[in-house]
Design an enzyme around this catalytic site. Sequence first.
Site, PDB file in Angstrom:
ATOM      1  N   PHE A   1     -18.633   2.025  -5.298  1.00  0.00           N
ATOM      2  CA  PHE A   1     -17.803   1.061  -4.582  1.00  0.00           C
ATOM      3  C   PHE A   1     -18.491  -0.283  -4.341  1.00  0.00           C
ATOM      4  CE2 PHE A   1     -19.375   3.188  -0.605  1.00  0.00           C
ATOM      5  CZ  PHE A   1     -19.716   2.078   0.156  1.00  0.00           C
TER       6      PHE A   1
ATOM      7  N   GLU B   1       0.845  -1.192   0.000  1.00  0.00           N
ATOM      8  CA  GLU B   1       0.000   0.000   0.000  1.00  0.00           C
ATOM      9  C   GLU B   1       0.882   1.244   0.000  1.00  0.00           C
ATOM     10  OE1 GLU B   1      -2.331   2.942  -0.029  1.00  0.00           O
ATOM     11  OE2 GLU B   1      -3.330   0.979  -0.088  1.00  0.00           O
TER      12      GLU B   1
ATOM     13  N   GLU C   1     -26.854  13.131  -5.072  1.00  0.00           N
ATOM     14  CA  GLU C   1     -26.801  13.013  -3.620  1.00  0.00           C
ATOM     15  C   GLU C   1     -27.225  14.343  -3.004  1.00  0.00           C
ATOM     16  OE1 GLU C   1     -22.934  12.157  -2.202  1.00  0.00           O
ATOM     17  OE2 GLU C   1     -22.598  10.485  -3.586  1.00  0.00           O
TER      18      GLU C   1
ATOM     19  N   VAL D   1       4.816   0.349  -5.731  1.00  0.00           N
ATOM     20  CA  VAL D   1       5.320  -0.499  -6.810  1.00  0.00           C
ATOM     21  C   VAL D   1       5.711   0.370  -8.002  1.00  0.00           C
ATOM     22  CG1 VAL D   1       4.681  -2.267  -8.489  1.00  0.00           C
ATOM     23  CG2 VAL D   1       4.019  -2.527  -6.087  1.00  0.00           C
TER      24      VAL D   1
ATOM     25  N   MET E   1     -21.693   5.984   0.818  1.00  0.00           N
ATOM     26  CA  MET E   1     -22.975   5.689   0.173  1.00  0.00           C
ATOM     27  C   MET E   1     -22.850   4.405  -0.640  1.00  0.00           C
ATOM     28  SD  MET E   1     -24.484   9.424  -0.931  1.00  0.00           S
ATOM     29  CE  MET E   1     -26.165   8.844  -1.146  1.00  0.00           C
TER      30      MET E   1
ATOM     31  N   HIS F   1     -15.045   9.687  -8.201  1.00  0.00           N
ATOM     32  CA  HIS F   1     -15.358   8.324  -8.640  1.00  0.00           C
ATOM     33  C   HIS F   1     -14.626   7.952  -9.923  1.00  0.00           C
ATOM     34  CE1 HIS F   1     -19.558   9.097  -6.627  1.00  0.00           C
ATOM     35  NE2 HIS F   1     -18.614   8.842  -5.725  1.00  0.00           N
TER      36      HIS F   1
ATOM     37  N   ASN G   1     -14.440   8.313   1.578  1.00  0.00           N
ATOM     38  CA  ASN G   1     -15.718   8.533   0.891  1.00  0.00           C
ATOM     39  C   ASN G   1     -16.850   8.707   1.892  1.00  0.00           C
ATOM     40  OD1 ASN G   1     -16.582   5.923   1.689  1.00  0.00           O
ATOM     41  ND2 ASN G   1     -15.945   4.990  -0.235  1.00  0.00           N
ATOM     42  N   GLY G   2     -18.018   9.058   1.382  1.00  0.00           N
ATOM     43  CA  GLY G   2     -19.182   9.263   2.234  1.00  0.00           C
ATOM     44  C   GLY G   2     -19.887   7.988   2.611  1.00  0.00           C
TER      45      GLY G   2
ATOM     46  N   ASN H   1     -23.012   5.735  -6.909  1.00  0.00           N
ATOM     47  CA  ASN H   1     -21.702   5.635  -6.275  1.00  0.00           C
ATOM     48  C   ASN H   1     -21.136   4.241  -6.548  1.00  0.00           C
ATOM     49  OD1 ASN H   1     -23.682   7.351  -4.802  1.00  0.00           O
ATOM     50  ND2 ASN H   1     -21.826   8.077  -3.809  1.00  0.00           N
TER      51      ASN H   1
END
Length: 547
Positions: free
Chosen positions: A528, A85, A403, A294, A166, A488, A163-164, A526
Amino acid sequence: MSDINQRNKDSRGFSRRRFIAGTSSILGAVSLAGRAVAAPAQVATAASSIPSGAHVPVLVIGTGYGGSVAALRLAQAGVDVQMVEMGMAWDTPGSDGKIFANTTSPDYRSYWLRTRTKQPLSNFLGFPIDKDVPRYTGILDAEEMGQIIVYQGRGVGGGSLVNGGMAVTPKRENFGAILPSVNADEMYATYYPRANTNLGVGLVDPAWFDTTDCYQYARVGRKQAQRSGFPFVFVPDVYDWDYMKQEAAGTATKSALAGEILYGNNYGKKSLQKTYLAQAAATGRVTISPLHKVTSVSPAAGGGYTVLIDQLNTNGDATASKTVTADRVFFAAGSVGTSKLLVKLKATGALPGLNGEIGQGWGDNGNVMCGRANHLWDPTGALQASIPCGGIDNWTAGGAFAEVAPLPTGIETFASFYLSITKNPNRARFSWNASTGTVDLNWQTSWKQPAIDMAKSIFDKINAKEGTIYRTDLFGVYKIWGDHLTYHPLGGAVLNKATDNYGRLQGYSGLYVIDGALIPGNTSVNPFVTITALAERNIEKIIAVDL
């Protein structure tokens, strides 16, 4: 790879193909459908610093939604997984005793390697609000790429940190335009439910919503939408709604009601640290190396892939360079991170066999923002929950879903604020710039105009009905539309084009894309949950067939 497969079978006594048969029972045992424990945010994974020279069965680049799904399912199938990460672990409180900074008081923790904040709302009441901050590997990356700013989470948990929350599943009738090569029946019967369960998705209590002070702004948004003939819908979220009620009652430390969102949420939000990554840690097979970036992936002489990694300090400087061998590599660095890395690897000859679709099909999910100035008899409230829970659906008629977003300033603003997701058809591409040694994105600001027009299909009508006007003080001087950004990012290594229909990169056995880069630019909501569900689908097939 047959010898690798045999070693993996021998190490645990059964084939990974048998894992698929037991998926449902495993999910039932580990699901987070119940009430999540709202503890201070912490990383529930084994953090490490991968040594140079290591040889790992699987390397996952990135710890966002797709990477977290892959790591968990591979680990449950008996595979040891190393995740790297670029951002921090976010497990150590600052001098204020909290891990994350407040939205209204950005500090060194807030931005990724910037010396000045780059807030989505750059102005308020006519005054610029950005300020100088120390350079640090902070949580929010405002990456300026040509003519757009792409906001991305940096840290273990990726975008789930900022993020929110949602958690929206697209309408079934819209799915064919989102991922045309994917079986929608399977997604809606199996993978969307699996994603929602494991993400801990829940819905606000409508009765509580109707009475609580902190959602007065959303009730105003609902009333005005409905008076103009638009459907208002409650939107699921990954916030702990019981904890939110306790915040409102004064019996729990305020989190959403303290405006925490843009730079992380300290208590009630169920980020990946508390869901998929916590489950992955429980397997004992997943290790994460934070602050590792990386820089190259190329075929290794003895099979598998040679991966070059820079270890970073909190100034963003490389303090060590490492070489690791991985039998398989999953690209999960987010739409931008994955796309940039693959474009670089193809252009510089590390992975020259990648096809011409690499870098193509990138979109902004049609994001555009605006604010409206309400009348004095429509106050939106000084106390606003930073977690949005409702939206205005005009997708079918006008190509926009908006939103009803918070504006948690702590004062009464009489303002309604919105983030719209639109059916903007424009797509950009990433390309290698040999003169600078960087990857460019050819997005143009003018390509936002369709998104503005679609959003106007909602807000022009509301303004006309209410006798109100747009705010012009949020994105600059006399500027109505926040057309300079996206939250997004999607695409750049599109499913069934740059990869096969399950994310395997064309031309290279053992290389996979498993994040938002697979989705061609738009999810209608949204994204995700769709990223998570697609990753669940793809990794199930990969485990069954490839390992």
